[in-house]
Structure formats: C-alpha cells, structure tokens
Scaffold this active site. Sequence first.
Site, mmCIF file in Angstrom:
data_model
loop_
_atom_site.group_PDB
_atom_site.id
_atom_site.type_symbol
_atom_site.label_atom_id
_atom_site.label_comp_id
_atom_site.label_asym_id
_atom_site.label_seq_id
_atom_site.Cartn_x
_atom_site.Cartn_y
_atom_site.Cartn_z
ATOM 1 C CG ASN A 36 -0.847 -33.090 27.967
ATOM 2 O OD1 ASN A 36 -1.446 -34.117 27.605
ATOM 3 N ND2 ASN A 36 -0.409 -32.928 29.193
ATOM 4 N N GLY A 91 1.107 -30.591 21.748
ATOM 5 C CA GLY A 91 1.262 -31.012 20.352
ATOM 6 C C GLY A 91 0.046 -31.742 19.811
ATOM 7 C CG ASN A 130 12.522 -27.942 27.551
ATOM 8 O OD1 ASN A 130 12.620 -29.164 27.615
ATOM 9 N ND2 ASN A 130 11.478 -27.281 28.033
ATOM 10 C CG ASN A 147 7.411 -22.275 28.505
ATOM 11 O OD1 ASN A 147 7.476 -21.162 27.997
ATOM 12 N ND2 ASN A 147 6.279 -22.792 28.976
ATOM 13 C CG HIS A 151 5.249 -17.255 28.118
ATOM 14 N ND1 HIS A 151 3.982 -16.870 28.446
ATOM 15 C CD2 HIS A 151 5.272 -18.608 28.253
ATOM 16 C CE1 HIS A 151 3.269 -17.930 28.769
ATOM 17 N NE2 HIS A 151 4.029 -19.001 28.666
HETATM 18 N N1 LIG Z 1 4.610 -20.956 24.987
HETATM 19 C C1 LIG Z 1 3.572 -21.254 25.751
HETATM 20 O O1 LIG Z 1 2.711 -20.403 26.000
HETATM 21 C C2 LIG Z 1 3.407 -22.646 26.286
HETATM 22 C C3 LIG Z 1 2.156 -23.126 26.679
HETATM 23 C C4 LIG Z 1 2.047 -24.436 27.121
HETATM 24 C C5 LIG Z 1 3.173 -25.260 27.173
HETATM 25 N N2 LIG Z 1 4.364 -24.754 26.797
HETATM 26 C C6 LIG Z 1 5.576 -25.583 26.795
HETATM 27 O O2 LIG Z 1 5.463 -26.535 25.743
HETATM 28 C C7 LIG Z 1 6.240 -27.694 26.046
HETATM 29 C C8 LIG Z 1 5.373 -28.952 25.881
HETATM 30 O O3 LIG Z 1 4.338 -28.948 26.832
HETATM 31 P P1 LIG Z 1 3.364 -30.230 26.947
HETATM 32 O O4 LIG Z 1 2.371 -29.907 27.983
HETATM 33 O O5 LIG Z 1 2.909 -30.655 25.591
HETATM 34 O O6 LIG Z 1 4.395 -31.322 27.505
HETATM 35 P P2 LIG Z 1 4.258 -32.911 27.374
HETATM 36 O O7 LIG Z 1 5.213 -33.484 28.359
HETATM 37 O O8 LIG Z 1 2.852 -33.325 27.423
HETATM 38 O O9 LIG Z 1 4.796 -33.214 25.889
HETATM 39 C C9 LIG Z 1 6.102 -33.023 25.495
HETATM 40 C C10 LIG Z 1 6.426 -34.049 24.425
HETATM 41 O O10 LIG Z 1 7.730 -33.773 23.894
HETATM 42 C C11 LIG Z 1 8.274 -35.032 23.556
HETATM 43 N N3 LIG Z 1 9.729 -34.936 23.364
HETATM 44 C C12 LIG Z 1 10.675 -34.834 24.322
HETATM 45 N N4 LIG Z 1 11.892 -34.803 23.739
HETATM 46 C C13 LIG Z 1 11.681 -34.854 22.406
HETATM 47 C C14 LIG Z 1 12.551 -34.842 21.286
HETATM 48 N N5 LIG Z 1 13.885 -34.766 21.421
HETATM 49 N N6 LIG Z 1 12.011 -34.920 20.052
HETATM 50 C C15 LIG Z 1 10.671 -35.006 19.900
HETATM 51 N N7 LIG Z 1 9.797 -35.019 20.929
HETATM 52 C C16 LIG Z 1 10.312 -34.946 22.157
HETATM 53 C C17 LIG Z 1 7.880 -35.922 24.712
HETATM 54 O O11 LIG Z 1 8.024 -37.296 24.384
HETATM 55 C C18 LIG Z 1 6.446 -35.486 24.934
HETATM 56 O O12 LIG Z 1 5.540 -36.297 24.196
HETATM 57 C C19 LIG Z 1 6.754 -27.460 27.480
HETATM 58 O O13 LIG Z 1 8.074 -26.954 27.435
HETATM 59 C C20 LIG Z 1 5.792 -26.415 28.038
HETATM 60 O O14 LIG Z 1 6.353 -25.668 29.082
HETATM 61 C C21 LIG Z 1 4.512 -23.470 26.367
HETATM 62 O O1 LIG Z 2 3.076 -22.276 32.643
HETATM 63 C C1 LIG Z 2 3.619 -23.141 31.966
HETATM 64 O O2 LIG Z 2 4.574 -23.791 32.392
HETATM 65 C C2 LIG Z 2 3.084 -23.480 30.599
HETATM 66 C C3 LIG Z 2 2.803 -22.273 29.778
HETATM 67 O O3 LIG Z 2 3.915 -21.434 29.655
HETATM 68 C C4 LIG Z 2 1.600 -21.504 30.253
HETATM 69 O O4 LIG Z 2 1.681 -20.291 30.413
HETATM 70 O O5 LIG Z 2 0.547 -22.141 30.441
#
Ligand SMILES: NC(=O)c1ccc[n+]([C@@H]2O[C@H](COP(=O)([O-])OP(=O)(O)OC[C@H]3O[C@@H](n4cnc5c(N)ncnc54)[C@H](O)[C@@H]3O)[C@@H](O)[C@H]2O)c1
Ligand SMILES: O=C(O)C[C@H](O)C(=O)O
Length: 327
Positions: free
Chosen positions: A23, A25, A106, A131, A186
């Site tokens: 989502n 990416g 992760n 995260n 965070h």
């Molecule tokens: N820093 C922030 O503020 C913030 C905000 C939103 C989400 N996030 C984090 O970002 C991450 C992704 O969130 P999302 O909603 O896109 O999740 P998601 O499940 O939609 O997507 C994650 C993707 O990573 C892929 N993946 C898994 N292992 C992999 C690998 N070894 N190599 C390549 N790709 C791989 C999966 O196939 C999947 O398509 C989560 O850890 C989420 O908590 C952080």
């Molecule tokens: O809350 C989460 O797990 C995703 C991200 O860190 C956020 O703040 O939206």
Amino acid sequence: MADFYDTLLPCQSPRVTVIGAGNVGRTLAQRIAEKNLADVVLLDIVGGLPQGIALDLMAAGGIEQHDSEIIGTNDYAMTAGSDIVVITAGLARKPGMSRDDLMAVNAKIVHEAARNSLKYSPDAIFLVITNPLDVMTYLTWKATDLPPQRVMGMAGVLDSSRLQTFIAMELGVSTADVQAMVLGGHGDLMLPLPRYCTVSGVPITELMDAATIERLVERTRDGGAEIVRLLQTGGAYYAPAASACLMVEAILRDRSRLLPAAAYLDGQYGLRDLYLGVPCRLGCRGIESILEVRLTDAEQQDLHVSAASVRENVKIAIDSLTVAGAR
Ligand SMILES: NC(=O)c1ccc[n+]([C@@H]2O[C@H](COP(=O)([O-])OP(=O)(O)OC[C@H]3O[C@@H](n4cnc5c(N)ncnc54)[C@H](O)[C@@H]3O)[C@@H](O)[C@H]2O)c1
Ligand SMILES: O=C(O)C[C@H](O)C(=O)O
C-alpha cells in the site's frame, strides 16, 4: 548516416527505487510519477505484483501527463544507479498490535533490502518507512555503513501532518495556515510540541485551552492506531506516501526543507548513536543539518524517555538478527 542528433549525450532522469510494492510503496510510486519527480523502480518479493502495479501506473501516464518510467521487478539488479532508495518492505500491524511487535520479522527484511540495494546503488540516499521506524532506520544505517546523513527515516512529517490536520479541523481553518511539529520516536512516546504549533504565526496556545490541546496531542499519538482499527487489514498509506514524497522531493530538488525526520544523533539533544525524529534540513546530500530547538526541561525529559525506548528496541532488533544469522 550519422547526423547532428547522434552526437547528443543520453539524458539521465533521477531514479528512485521503492522496495515493497504494497500500500505505501505503490502509492508513493504513484505520487513520485505524477509529480514528474523521477523514474521509479518498484521492487517486491511477490512475483508479478510490482510488474502489474508498474504497468497500471504507466497506463495512467497519458491522463496524468507524467513522463516518468515506472519499472516493476523482483530483481535488485534492475534498481542499479538509484539516487534514492525508499524501504517500505515488511509487515504492517493489525488491530491490537504495536509497531514494536513487527520488529523481528521486519528487521530481517529491512536488513536484506538495505544490503541488496546498496550493492547496485552505492551513491543512493536511503529513506526508511518500515516500522518500527526509528529502529529500522538504525538497522539500515548499520547494514549499509553509509555516512549517517545519507540514511534517514520518515515519520515526523506524517505525525506533524496529522497534528496539523487535527488543529485545522478543531479551529475550522485551512490546513494551509497551520504549522505543527512532532519530534521523538514514531510510537506512543512521540513528542508533539504545541508550543511550536502555530496558525498563521499565532501559537495554538493562544487559540485553544490546555484540555483541547491535550486531546489533539493524544489523537496524534494514536493517529496510526486509529486508522489500523478502522481499516482492520493494515495501516495508513495515503498520508504516509504523501509524507515520504515530500522528503523525496526535498532531496531530489535540493530544496533545503526544514522537516522532522529520523536522523542520526551524535550529541544533539544530549543523545548519541541513535536515530530519532528531530528537525532536519533536507537537501541533495541528505540530512544537511539538524536544528536543535530549545526544549523545556519536561520536553527534554520526554524526548529522552522516547529515545530510551528506541535504544532498547535497537538492541532487541540487533540480537534478533544475530540469532537469525543475518549480520
Ligand atoms: N514510518 C511510517 O510513518 C509508516 C507509515 C505507514 C506504514 N509504515 C510501515 O511501512 C511498512 C509497509 O506498510 P504497507 O501498508 O505498505 O504494507 P503492505 O503489507 O501493504 O506492503 C508491504 C509489502 O512489502 C513486501 N515485502 C515483504 N517482504 C519483502 C521483501 N523481503 N522484499 C521486498 N518486499 C517485501 C510485501 O510483499 C508487500 O507487498 C509497514 O511496516 C508499516 O508499518 C510506516
Ligand atoms: O500505525 C501504523 O502501524 C502505520 C504507521 O506507523 C502510521 O503511523 O500510520
């Protein structure tokens, strides 16, 4: 017959690799392309997924009037020569989980993604989103052994943007007129700073009572979890992708934006050998400098509590990698 045009040198568009076509990416890839910031390589472990998303995004090019090339791949060789590598790969939390619950799984994913990306893009700047954010950013720095200015994490822009939105909603004003600042890790211990939040230059402490401000601060701290509870299947991605895109733009366009980012601290705020959210000047070399804003004793103490929690989790993550034999 060779003509004049054959003597032109090939153009090199900026290139951003996004690891993880989930989502966050894929939404980030869309924003980068539609803003014509760079070509995008979208990489995922799932066969066909990044290729399908990339083709779909390319097919919107004529409508959105973007000229970016978007490549979907499962092969790190295709990411070669990237200016920025964004790591979004990994698990997202489900209701009832904390971000720290994602640590062991992760850590391994991010460590591998960082190592593999560096092999093909040794000059890249790394922006981490996975995260738990501050811990994963530290691991990326360790895995790449890059100068710390070239590794950073995205969270403060998102948390500040949430607070900005909640202030605007409360006062019935445009978000364009609101500035907000959230520092620290965070997680639940993040540090929203109402003293540094303003509406067209007026401190919010002049516009709202303490109880209202505290309610908005709490909603900000819970901002990610609130969306996880509503979606049930994962976390937020529109605002996170917009936040990351702002940072990508600041770097590619060398804009010297002052934004909160997870940056390596080497004595700033009395902290060392740690990635934590602080105000940074972002430009083409990555984190160009860290701004040390004045904190009250209570704020400084809260920042150190947040830092202690991140430090503890870094240890756990490094131990988990050692046990898994990934280091
Ligand atoms: N820093 C922030 O503020 C913030 C905000 C939103 C989400 N996030 C984090 O970002 C991450 C992704 O969130 P999302 O909603 O896109 O999740 P998601 O499940 O939609 O997507 C994650 C993707 O990573 C892929 N993946 C898994 N292992 C992999 C690998 N070894 N190599 C390549 N790709 C791989 C999966 O196939 C999947 O398509 C989560 O850890 C989420 O908590 C952080
Ligand atoms: O809350 C989460 O797990 C995703 C991200 O860190 C956020 O703040 O939206």
